[in-house]
Write a protein that holds these residues in place. Structure first.
Motif, mmCIF file in Angstrom:
data_model
loop_
_atom_site.group_PDB
_atom_site.id
_atom_site.type_symbol
_atom_site.label_atom_id
_atom_site.label_comp_id
_atom_site.label_asym_id
_atom_site.label_seq_id
_atom_site.Cartn_x
_atom_site.Cartn_y
_atom_site.Cartn_z
ATOM 1 N N ASP A 73 0.883 -1.232 0.052
ATOM 2 C CA ASP A 73 0.104 -0.232 -0.214
ATOM 3 C C ASP A 73 0.799 1.211 0.094
ATOM 4 N N PHE A 74 2.084 1.244 0.892
ATOM 5 C CA PHE A 74 2.848 2.567 0.822
ATOM 6 C C PHE A 74 3.687 2.366 -0.435
ATOM 7 N N ILE A 116 2.337 4.850 -2.762
ATOM 8 C CA ILE A 116 2.699 6.214 -2.614
ATOM 9 C C ILE A 116 4.219 6.549 -2.832
ATOM 10 N N MET A 138 4.289 7.174 -6.415
ATOM 11 C CA MET A 138 3.761 8.461 -6.949
ATOM 12 C C MET A 138 4.458 9.411 -6.692
ATOM 13 N N PHE A 139 5.203 9.473 -5.542
ATOM 14 C CA PHE A 139 6.320 10.534 -5.199
ATOM 15 C C PHE A 139 7.419 10.554 -5.912
ATOM 16 N N LEU A 189 1.600 15.977 -2.991
ATOM 17 C CA LEU A 189 0.137 15.725 -3.503
ATOM 18 C C LEU A 189 -0.860 16.310 -2.531
ATOM 19 N N PHE A 219 6.150 14.625 1.010
ATOM 20 C CA PHE A 219 6.069 13.181 1.329
ATOM 21 C C PHE A 219 6.198 12.742 2.789
ATOM 22 N N VAL A 238 2.911 13.068 4.076
ATOM 23 C CA VAL A 238 2.031 11.959 3.772
ATOM 24 C C VAL A 238 2.419 10.554 4.401
ATOM 25 N N TYR A 295 -0.093 8.234 6.738
ATOM 26 C CA TYR A 295 -0.168 6.763 6.404
ATOM 27 C C TYR A 295 0.058 6.124 7.552
ATOM 28 N N THR A 297 -7.814 3.415 3.802
ATOM 29 C CA THR A 297 -7.064 3.795 2.636
ATOM 30 C C THR A 297 -7.500 5.223 2.300
ATOM 31 N N GLN A 351 -5.185 7.623 4.497
ATOM 32 C CA GLN A 351 -3.548 7.643 3.967
ATOM 33 C C GLN A 351 -3.258 8.681 3.122
ATOM 34 N N TYR A 352 -4.404 9.350 2.587
ATOM 35 C CA TYR A 352 -3.869 10.526 1.724
ATOM 36 C C TYR A 352 -4.254 11.841 2.246
#
Length: 286
Positions: free
Chosen positions: A58-59, A62, A65-66, A72, A77, A80, A84, A208, A211-212
């Motif tokens: 899951d991480f 992220i 993405m970064f 984001l 980072f 986030v 998370y 989920t 986490q954002y």
């Protein structure tokens, strides 16, 4: 007479006695399953590692993405990672303690819940502790690892004693909120035996979402998880205060410190829902 009055005052209130009995039941059943699990230590180590690895993916999303963006929703980072880590740890603790509750629908359908009703012990404690899975510690460890990483990377936060205290309070309050949602979802399964996926959308789905950053979601959704299903109190509102960021539009700033009260209220509502569902249960007769 004075002695009798003193004994009456010193006697624990019924709610405290019930909570103590429930904890004793839960501890005994969980210990039994832990002993069974630790009989095969190599197997336990592998399942624990698997749980850690699967949840870490899951991480990884992220991280990827970064690798393409610098921020984001205006969050860096490290921020986030902090979000998370807090929600993943809280959810992991709740899942460790209450992770067996989604089986309630199956128990109601096949009548296996009757076995728990026949025992002279709190039913909720029995159902929650049944098949206690120590491997779920992998999810907790993964959340704590990311949280620690995020705390190390945070460089713009002015730490005060209040902010330091708020982090563990946030984790414990968030775990109670998630646990209350799990109990409420299990209560709904007394009537909707096949709706486990729907109830999981508020727990697994909520985890989920949290986490954002809240800035990437529509304001109506943010208000919904503040005033309707209070998931924002798990980490969004207290975490924004720790990070020195303003609360979402229209949300008072003092809500950053309301997580413990919200957790207590959620537990009270979940307890009432469970008792209502249990009274409405009708055995299958099998």
């Amino acid at each position: 007479m004075a002695r009798a009055a003193g004994e009456a005052r010193s006697a624990p209130v019924p709610a405290v006695r019930a909570a103590a009995e429930a904890w004793r039941t839960y501890r005994m059943i969980a210990a039994m399953w832990i002993r069974s699990t630790m009989t095969y230590r190599s197997s336990f180590a592998l399942t624990l590692l698997s749980s850690f690895t699967v949840t870490f993916f899951d991480f990884v999303v992220i991280l990827l993405m970064f690798g393409q963006v610098e921020g984001l929703g205006g969050f860096a980072f490290a921020e986030v990672a902090f979000l998370y880590g807090t929600t993943a740890t809280s959810f992991g603790l709740a899942d460790l303690v209450m992770g067996s509750l989604p089986r309630m629908g199956k128990r109601v359908r096949d009548g296996s819940l009757d076995t728990f009703l026949l025992r002279p012990a709190p039913v909720l404690a029995q159902v929650a502790a049944d098949r206690f899975a120590l491997r779920r510690l992998g999810r907790v460890a993964q959340g704590l690892l990311v949280l620690g990483w995020g705390l190390v990377l945070l460089d713009g936060v002015v730490w005060t004693p209040l902010k330091v205290l708020l982090v563990p309070v946030m984790l414990l309050s968030g775990a109670l909120i998630f646990a209350a949602l799990m109990v409420a979802g299990a209560s709904a399964l007394f009537w909707l035996q096949d709706a486990a996926e729907v109830t999981n959308s508020f727990t697994y789905g909520g985890n989920t979402m949290l986490q954002y950053p809240p800035t990437i979601f529509a304001q109506d959704l943010v208000r919904g998880v503040v005033y309707v299903v209070p998931l924002a109190f798990v980490n969004w509102l207290p975490a924004l205060y720790v990070l020195g960021r303003p609360a979402p539009a229209g949300v008072p700033g003092w809500t950053a410190f309301a997580s413990p009260l919200v957790a207590v209220a959620c537990c009270a509502v979940a307890g009432r829902a469970w008792r209502t569902g249990l009274r409405a249960y009708r055995s299958t007769g099998s």
